[in-house]
Motif scaffolding. Structure first.
Motif, PDB file in Angstrom:
ATOM      1  N   GLU A  40       0.853  -1.179   0.000  1.00 32.78           N
ATOM      2  CA  GLU A  40       0.000   0.000   0.000  1.00 32.78           C
ATOM      3  C   GLU A  40       0.896   1.238   0.000  1.00 32.78           C
ATOM      4  N   VAL A  41       0.559   2.176  -0.864  1.00 33.65           N
ATOM      5  CA  VAL A  41       1.262   3.460  -0.875  1.00 33.65           C
ATOM      6  C   VAL A  41       0.697   4.279   0.277  1.00 33.65           C
ATOM      7  N   VAL A  42       1.538   4.610   1.255  1.00 31.89           N
ATOM      8  CA  VAL A  42       1.076   5.369   2.412  1.00 31.89           C
ATOM      9  C   VAL A  42       1.498   6.831   2.351  1.00 31.89           C
ATOM     10  N   ARG A  43       2.415   7.154   1.458  1.00 30.10           N
ATOM     11  CA  ARG A  43       2.807   8.553   1.298  1.00 30.10           C
ATOM     12  C   ARG A  43       3.331   8.764  -0.109  1.00 30.10           C
ATOM     13  N   VAL A  44       2.902   9.864  -0.718  1.00 32.59           N
ATOM     14  CA  VAL A  44       3.369  10.240  -2.046  1.00 32.59           C
ATOM     15  C   VAL A  44       4.203  11.501  -1.892  1.00 32.59           C
ATOM     16  N   PHE A  45       5.451  11.435  -2.354  1.00 30.45           N
ATOM     17  CA  PHE A  45       6.346  12.587  -2.254  1.00 30.45           C
ATOM     18  C   PHE A  45       6.322  13.434  -3.513  1.00 30.45           C
ATOM     19  N   ALA A 101      11.538   8.488   0.437  1.00 28.86           N
ATOM     20  CA  ALA A 101      10.820   7.449  -0.315  1.00 28.86           C
ATOM     21  C   ALA A 101      11.564   6.118  -0.239  1.00 28.86           C
ATOM     22  N   THR A 126       7.272   8.697  -9.811  1.00 28.93           N
ATOM     23  CA  THR A 126       6.667   9.229  -8.597  1.00 28.93           C
ATOM     24  C   THR A 126       7.296   8.559  -7.382  1.00 28.93           C
ATOM     25  N   VAL A 128       7.447   7.408  -3.672  1.00 25.93           N
ATOM     26  CA  VAL A 128       6.417   7.008  -2.711  1.00 25.93           C
ATOM     27  C   VAL A 128       7.054   6.240  -1.562  1.00 25.93           C
ATOM     28  N   TYR A 129       6.271   6.092  -0.491  1.00 26.01           N
ATOM     29  CA  TYR A 129       6.641   5.196   0.600  1.00 26.01           C
ATOM     30  C   TYR A 129       5.590   4.110   0.645  1.00 26.01           C
ATOM     31  N   ARG A 136      -0.271  -2.574   8.286  1.00 26.11           N
ATOM     32  CA  ARG A 136      -1.090  -1.371   8.350  1.00 26.11           C
ATOM     33  C   ARG A 136      -1.129  -0.911   9.721  1.00 26.11           C
TER      34      ARG A 136
END
Length: 136
Positions: A40-45, A101, A126, A128-129, A136
């Motif tokens: 799951e992508v939890v953060r988009v930089f 990321a 892109t 991401v983290y 989760r």
């Protein structure tokens, strides 16, 4: 595509060549996919780039010209392009990691010629983290 395993960013293993991380060439996951199955992508930089501009040496260009007349692969130019792509990916990885990321998704390349003497290679995607669905 190598699926990420373990902790991010992956740690270099003892005895591996520099730049080789858990069977990957780069210290973070690079994928042309827009998502990552099982994660799951939890953060988009945001968008990150890796750029390099390389010139061809005179002898390589002359040799390529002669080879082009005869037909066949232009091995010197193929190696230059491959080396340039790896350099661009390394720079892209560094920029993404500077944001925090652990992966770059939707990875793409762009190539341009500059003044008929050099080639620009751009890798972009892109940053991401991601985490496994179970964390989760």
């Amino acid at each position: 595509m190598n699926q990420p395993q373990g902790q991010y960013p992956p740690q270099q293993q003892q005895g591996q060549q520099p730049g080789a991380f858990q069977g990957q060439r780069y210290p973070i996951l690079l994928s042309t996919m827009n998502d990552l199955p099982g994660y799951e992508v939890v953060r988009v930089f945001g968008e990150v780039f890796g750029l390099t501009v390389r010139s061809r040496n005179m002898f390589s260009t002359m040799g390529a010209g002669f080879k082009a007349m005869a037909g066949g692969e232009l091995k010197g130019l193929s190696k230059l392009l491959s080396d340039s792509r790896h350099e661009a990916l390394g720079r892209l990885s560094e920029e993404a990691m500077a944001f925090g990321a652990n992966a770059v998704l939707a990875l793409r390349f762009d190539c341009n010629e500059i003044a008929q003497t050099a080639s620009e290679i751009a890798a972009y995607g892109t940053a991401v983290y991601v985490v496994p669905h179970t964390q989760r």
